[in-house]
Scaffold this motif. Structure first.
Motif, PDB file in Angstrom:
ATOM      1  N   PHE A 101       0.830  -1.200   0.000  1.00  0.00           N
ATOM      2  CA  PHE A 101       0.000   0.000   0.000  1.00  0.00           C
ATOM      3  C   PHE A 101       0.866   1.252   0.000  1.00  0.00           C
ATOM      4  O   PHE A 101       0.534   2.259  -0.643  1.00  0.00           O
ATOM      5  CB  PHE A 101      -0.960   0.001   1.193  1.00  0.00           C
ATOM      6  N   GLY A 102       1.998   1.192   0.704  1.00  0.00           N
ATOM      7  CA  GLY A 102       2.919   2.326   0.676  1.00  0.00           C
ATOM      8  C   GLY A 102       3.449   2.584  -0.718  1.00  0.00           C
ATOM      9  O   GLY A 102       3.536   3.734  -1.167  1.00  0.00           O
ATOM     10  N   ASP A 103       3.792   1.509  -1.438  1.00  0.00           N
ATOM     11  CA  ASP A 103       4.293   1.660  -2.800  1.00  0.00           C
ATOM     12  C   ASP A 103       3.211   2.192  -3.728  1.00  0.00           C
ATOM     13  O   ASP A 103       3.454   3.097  -4.543  1.00  0.00           O
ATOM     14  CB  ASP A 103       4.804   0.317  -3.328  1.00  0.00           C
ATOM     15  N   ALA A 104       2.005   1.615  -3.631  1.00  0.00           N
ATOM     16  CA  ALA A 104       0.940   1.986  -4.559  1.00  0.00           C
ATOM     17  C   ALA A 104       0.528   3.441  -4.400  1.00  0.00           C
ATOM     18  O   ALA A 104       0.385   4.176  -5.383  1.00  0.00           O
ATOM     19  CB  ALA A 104      -0.271   1.069  -4.353  1.00  0.00           C
ATOM     20  N   PHE A 105       0.342   3.883  -3.168  1.00  0.00           N
ATOM     21  CA  PHE A 105      -0.096   5.265  -2.956  1.00  0.00           C
ATOM     22  C   PHE A 105       1.081   6.226  -2.893  1.00  0.00           C
ATOM     23  O   PHE A 105       0.925   7.424  -3.181  1.00  0.00           O
ATOM     24  CB  PHE A 105      -0.943   5.352  -1.685  1.00  0.00           C
ATOM     25  N   GLY A 106       2.271   5.716  -2.537  1.00  0.00           N
ATOM     26  CA  GLY A 106       3.451   6.566  -2.568  1.00  0.00           C
ATOM     27  C   GLY A 106       3.736   7.071  -3.971  1.00  0.00           C
ATOM     28  O   GLY A 106       4.233   8.192  -4.153  1.00  0.00           O
ATOM     29  N   ALA A 107       3.416   6.269  -4.986  1.00  0.00           N
ATOM     30  CA  ALA A 107       3.594   6.692  -6.373  1.00  0.00           C
ATOM     31  C   ALA A 107       2.701   7.877  -6.723  1.00  0.00           C
ATOM     32  O   ALA A 107       2.960   8.585  -7.705  1.00  0.00           O
ATOM     33  CB  ALA A 107       3.299   5.527  -7.313  1.00  0.00           C
ATOM     34  N   LEU A 108       1.662   8.096  -5.914  1.00  0.00           N
ATOM     35  CA  LEU A 108       0.751   9.231  -6.127  1.00  0.00           C
ATOM     36  C   LEU A 108       1.121  10.417  -5.239  1.00  0.00           C
ATOM     37  O   LEU A 108       0.421  11.436  -5.250  1.00  0.00           O
ATOM     38  CB  LEU A 108      -0.691   8.810  -5.812  1.00  0.00           C
ATOM     39  N   GLY A 109       2.184  10.267  -4.445  1.00  0.00           N
ATOM     40  CA  GLY A 109       2.579  11.329  -3.526  1.00  0.00           C
ATOM     41  C   GLY A 109       1.835  11.309  -2.214  1.00  0.00           C
ATOM     42  O   GLY A 109       1.884  12.274  -1.445  1.00  0.00           O
ATOM     43  N   ALA A 110       1.136  10.209  -1.932  1.00  0.00           N
ATOM     44  CA  ALA A 110       0.349  10.104  -0.697  1.00  0.00           C
ATOM     45  C   ALA A 110       1.049   9.179   0.294  1.00  0.00           C
ATOM     46  O   ALA A 110       1.687   8.196  -0.093  1.00  0.00           O
ATOM     47  CB  ALA A 110      -1.046   9.568  -1.004  1.00  0.00           C
ATOM     48  N   GLU A 116      -5.131  -1.484  -7.407  1.00  0.00           N
ATOM     49  CA  GLU A 116      -6.434  -1.097  -7.932  1.00  0.00           C
ATOM     50  C   GLU A 116      -7.057   0.027  -7.113  1.00  0.00           C
ATOM     51  O   GLU A 116      -7.664   0.952  -7.668  1.00  0.00           O
ATOM     52  CB  GLU A 116      -7.363  -2.315  -7.959  1.00  0.00           C
ATOM     53  N   MET A 117      -6.922  -0.041  -5.788  1.00  0.00           N
ATOM     54  CA  MET A 117      -7.468   1.038  -4.961  1.00  0.00           C
ATOM     55  C   MET A 117      -6.741   2.346  -5.235  1.00  0.00           C
ATOM     56  O   MET A 117      -7.364   3.418  -5.294  1.00  0.00           O
ATOM     57  CB  MET A 117      -7.382   0.652  -3.488  1.00  0.00           C
ATOM     58  N   ALA A 118      -5.427   2.288  -5.416  1.00  0.00           N
ATOM     59  CA  ALA A 118      -4.670   3.498  -5.738  1.00  0.00           C
ATOM     60  C   ALA A 118      -5.109   4.070  -7.083  1.00  0.00           C
ATOM     61  O   ALA A 118      -5.256   5.293  -7.235  1.00  0.00           O
ATOM     62  CB  ALA A 118      -3.178   3.200  -5.737  1.00  0.00           C
ATOM     63  N   ASP A 119      -5.328   3.195  -8.063  1.00  0.00           N
ATOM     64  CA  ASP A 119      -5.771   3.670  -9.382  1.00  0.00           C
ATOM     65  C   ASP A 119      -7.137   4.346  -9.283  1.00  0.00           C
ATOM     66  O   ASP A 119      -7.384   5.377  -9.934  1.00  0.00           O
ATOM     67  CB  ASP A 119      -5.846   2.499 -10.357  1.00  0.00           C
ATOM     68  N   ILE A 120      -8.023   3.759  -8.501  1.00  0.00           N
ATOM     69  CA  ILE A 120      -9.361   4.337  -8.346  1.00  0.00           C
ATOM     70  C   ILE A 120      -9.279   5.714  -7.699  1.00  0.00           C
ATOM     71  O   ILE A 120      -9.893   6.682  -8.163  1.00  0.00           O
ATOM     72  CB  ILE A 120     -10.254   3.401  -7.514  1.00  0.00           C
ATOM     73  N   VAL A 121      -8.521   5.817  -6.599  1.00  0.00           N
ATOM     74  CA  VAL A 121      -8.398   7.101  -5.911  1.00  0.00           C
ATOM     75  C   VAL A 121      -7.742   8.135  -6.820  1.00  0.00           C
ATOM     76  O   VAL A 121      -8.194   9.286  -6.903  1.00  0.00           O
ATOM     77  CB  VAL A 121      -7.593   6.923  -4.601  1.00  0.00           C
ATOM     78  N   ALA A 122      -6.681   7.747  -7.522  1.00  0.00           N
ATOM     79  CA  ALA A 122      -5.999   8.686  -8.411  1.00  0.00           C
ATOM     80  C   ALA A 122      -6.933   9.178  -9.511  1.00  0.00           C
ATOM     81  O   ALA A 122      -6.993  10.387  -9.813  1.00  0.00           O
ATOM     82  CB  ALA A 122      -4.769   8.022  -9.026  1.00  0.00           C
ATOM     83  N   ARG A 161      -8.192 -11.997  -3.791  1.00  0.00           N
ATOM     84  CA  ARG A 161      -7.214 -11.308  -4.621  1.00  0.00           C
ATOM     85  C   ARG A 161      -5.918 -11.111  -3.857  1.00  0.00           C
ATOM     86  O   ARG A 161      -5.927 -10.816  -2.666  1.00  0.00           O
ATOM     87  CB  ARG A 161      -7.770  -9.935  -5.005  1.00  0.00           C
ATOM     88  N   PRO A 162      -4.767 -11.212  -4.518  1.00  0.00           N
ATOM     89  CA  PRO A 162      -3.503 -10.874  -3.865  1.00  0.00           C
ATOM     90  C   PRO A 162      -3.539  -9.439  -3.359  1.00  0.00           C
ATOM     91  O   PRO A 162      -4.062  -8.536  -4.028  1.00  0.00           O
ATOM     92  CB  PRO A 162      -2.472 -11.052  -4.981  1.00  0.00           C
ATOM     93  N   ILE A 163      -2.988  -9.220  -2.186  1.00  0.00           N
ATOM     94  CA  ILE A 163      -3.097  -7.903  -1.558  1.00  0.00           C
ATOM     95  C   ILE A 163      -2.413  -6.828  -2.386  1.00  0.00           C
ATOM     96  O   ILE A 163      -2.847  -5.671  -2.394  1.00  0.00           O
ATOM     97  CB  ILE A 163      -2.537  -7.949  -0.112  1.00  0.00           C
ATOM     98  N   ALA A 164      -1.360  -7.170  -3.118  1.00  0.00           N
ATOM     99  CA  ALA A 164      -0.694  -6.179  -3.966  1.00  0.00           C
ATOM    100  C   ALA A 164      -1.618  -5.698  -5.080  1.00  0.00           C
ATOM    101  O   ALA A 164      -1.614  -4.514  -5.442  1.00  0.00           O
ATOM    102  CB  ALA A 164       0.589  -6.757  -4.553  1.00  0.00           C
ATOM    103  N   GLU A 165      -2.416  -6.619  -5.640  1.00  0.00           N
ATOM    104  CA  GLU A 165      -3.376  -6.216  -6.678  1.00  0.00           C
ATOM    105  C   GLU A 165      -4.441  -5.293  -6.102  1.00  0.00           C
ATOM    106  O   GLU A 165      -4.838  -4.311  -6.737  1.00  0.00           O
ATOM    107  CB  GLU A 165      -4.037  -7.448  -7.289  1.00  0.00           C
ATOM    108  N   ILE A 166      -4.923  -5.619  -4.906  1.00  0.00           N
ATOM    109  CA  ILE A 166      -5.926  -4.770  -4.269  1.00  0.00           C
ATOM    110  C   ILE A 166      -5.366  -3.372  -4.045  1.00  0.00           C
ATOM    111  O   ILE A 166      -6.038  -2.364  -4.322  1.00  0.00           O
ATOM    112  CB  ILE A 166      -6.376  -5.393  -2.933  1.00  0.00           C
TER     113      ILE A 166
END
Length: 469
Positions: A74-83, A290-296, A282-287
């Motif tokens: 989750f840190g990686d996924a949302f960190g890519a968005l600056g969050a 996908e959640m980061a993509d939705i929020v972005a 679903r694998p947690i990395a996929e979740i």
């Protein structure tokens, strides 16, 4: 190959090997040595001899690894968005002083929902500033204790609580950080009792009331508004519900930003795990991605900055790390008439049941099982693992194929019992709650002591003092 029993549910396949431990269901430290189940290098027979049965067993390394993975992905996924991301371990799944310490060592925050859970967190030395305090009916005493301890965030669940907390904080000269739990109206795909964002239920405040409530909070010097909170349910396998909840809350957030900052968005938890071979989470990395993509995407559409994100996993951290060991007692075959004749269901009774795992009775939850004390090449037979309580619904595992020579004295292991088993346990029929044991690197230690009959009698005001049986 054994033919399927017509009494078996459609999802349950006859196993090629009724001794196999599926890695999708069992903790990473589970394996067989000389035919016997061991978890993190500790044999089932050793655990049963030392601690008795039933006993909850938690693979510490497995739980730690799952927690660390969630923080990372989750840190990686949302960190890519600056969050930034705050991961709150949901203590209601299972909480002990030891587990709270594991979570703090791994950098997680902690979610509590009662004075008891809060007391466990403080006893663990957990930083109060990293705790979120939930609950739809927090007492004044609970609010006072939380504010005095410096709890990080209180999640407001009603207008009445808002007024009460503001008074408590003013009286103590504090400025308390708060989130608002929003009833988003999202209907999560889960059991009715596990869905927590439907309109007609006890949690949260309706979406349309949020702007007015936030205005009230911002006008109160003793409170600091830090964001919205959503929790749509538990044991959810897809991201559709999370995505819809995020969209609805971000729409509200856009309007709130006109009046001041909304630094965080808490999307809750509820990520599902596998209890049987039919479950496919679903694998947690996929979740996370996908959640980061939705929020972005939603923030881009609305023209607002991506907020910092909080999530609250519990089951997905501790659930797969847990195994419950039982001893087999009575076995009986019951012939059941079907449309095409008759079939036999074998009832395998164990020395626990709904007092240590009420989830099958509460939610119709399905579990798996394996003989833990030995391997067998006997043909698989359809069994129903029953508890010892005075309820016909006292079923631990509704349907499973075990070796047909299962017998009294065998140890039976039920995986994926780390979450919502001990925390929901009871003393029904005056049976003591089992101990919880952590295993790691070939060693075991008690996390929570089990209860004896003497413990139960000590709480009975009219019982005479006596020696423990």
């Amino acid at each position: 190959m054994t033919a399927p029993n017509p009494l078996a549910p459609a999802w349950l396949a006859v196993p090629r090997d009724a001794n196999e431990l599926s890695p999708a269901i069992w903790p990473s430290g589970a394996s067989r040595r000389d035919g016997e189940l061991e978890v993190a290098g500790v044999r089932a027979s050793e655990l049963a001899e030392r601690y008795g049965t039933p006993v909850y067993v938690v693979d510490e390394a497995d739980a730690r690894a799952r927690a660390a993975e969630i923080v990372r992905v989750f840190g990686d996924a949302f960190g890519a968005l600056g969050a930034r991301v705050k991961v709150y371990y949901a203590g209601k799944a299972f909480l002990s002083v030891g587990v709270a310490r594991w979570m703090q060592e791994l950098g997680l925050h902690l979610d509590v929902a009662s004075d008891g859970e809060f007391a466990v967190a403080l006893a663990a030395g957990f930083d109060p500033g990293r705790i979120g305090y939930h609950g739809n009916n927090k007492s004044t005493r609970e609010l006072e204790a939380a504010v005095e301890a410096g709890v990080g965030t209180i999640i407001l669940d009603s207008r009445m609580e808002l007024e009460n907390l503001a008074r408590v904080a003013r009286e103590r000269g504090a400025r308390q950080r708060v989130r608002i739990r929003v009833n988003s109206g999202v209907h999560a795909s889960t059991h009715e009792f596990l869905a927590t964002a439907r309109e007609d239920q006890k949690f949260g405040l309706p979406v349309q009331d949020i702007p007015e409530i936030v205005e009230t909070i911002r006008a109160e010097p003793a409170l600091e508004f830090v964001g919205l909170h959503s929790h749509i349910g538990s044991q959810i396998f897809d991201t559709g519900g999370f995505g819809e909840a995020a969209r609805r809350l971000l729409e509200v957030q856009r309007g709130l930003l006109e009046g001041g900052p909304v630094p965080e968005l808490n999307l809750g938890g509820g990520f599902g795990i596998a209890y049987t071979g039919a479950d496919d989470p679903r694998p947690i990395a996929e979740i996370a991605r996908e959640m980061a993509d939705i929020v972005a995407g939603e923030c881009s559409r609305l023209g607002i900055p991506v907020p910092d994100i909080a999530i609250e996993p519990g089951r997905s951290i501790i659930g797969p790390a847990g195994v419950t060991l039982y001893e087999v007692g009575t076995i009986k075959d019951v012939r059941v008439e079907t449309e095409n004749g008759s079939a036999v269901r074998r009832y395998v009774s164990v020395d626990g049941g709904m007092s240590d795992n009420p989830r099958p009775e509460l939610y119709g939850a399905e579990y798996s099982a394996r003989i833990a004390s030995r391997e067998s090449d006997a043909e698989p037979a359809l069994v129903r693992v029953a508890g010892k309580h005075c309820e016909s619904g006292d079923i631990v595992v509704n349907a499973e194929y075990l070796p047909g020579d299962v017998r009294p004295g065998d140890l039976l292991a039920v995986p994926a019992t780390g979450a919502y088993c001990w925390s929901l346990a009871s003393n029904y029929n005056h049976i003591g709650r089992p101990p919880v044991v952590a295993v790691k690197n070939g060693a075991s230690r008690i996390l929570v002591h089990g209860e004896t009959v003497a413990d139960l009698l000590r709480r009975d005001a009219d019982a005479r003092p006596q020696e423990a049986p």
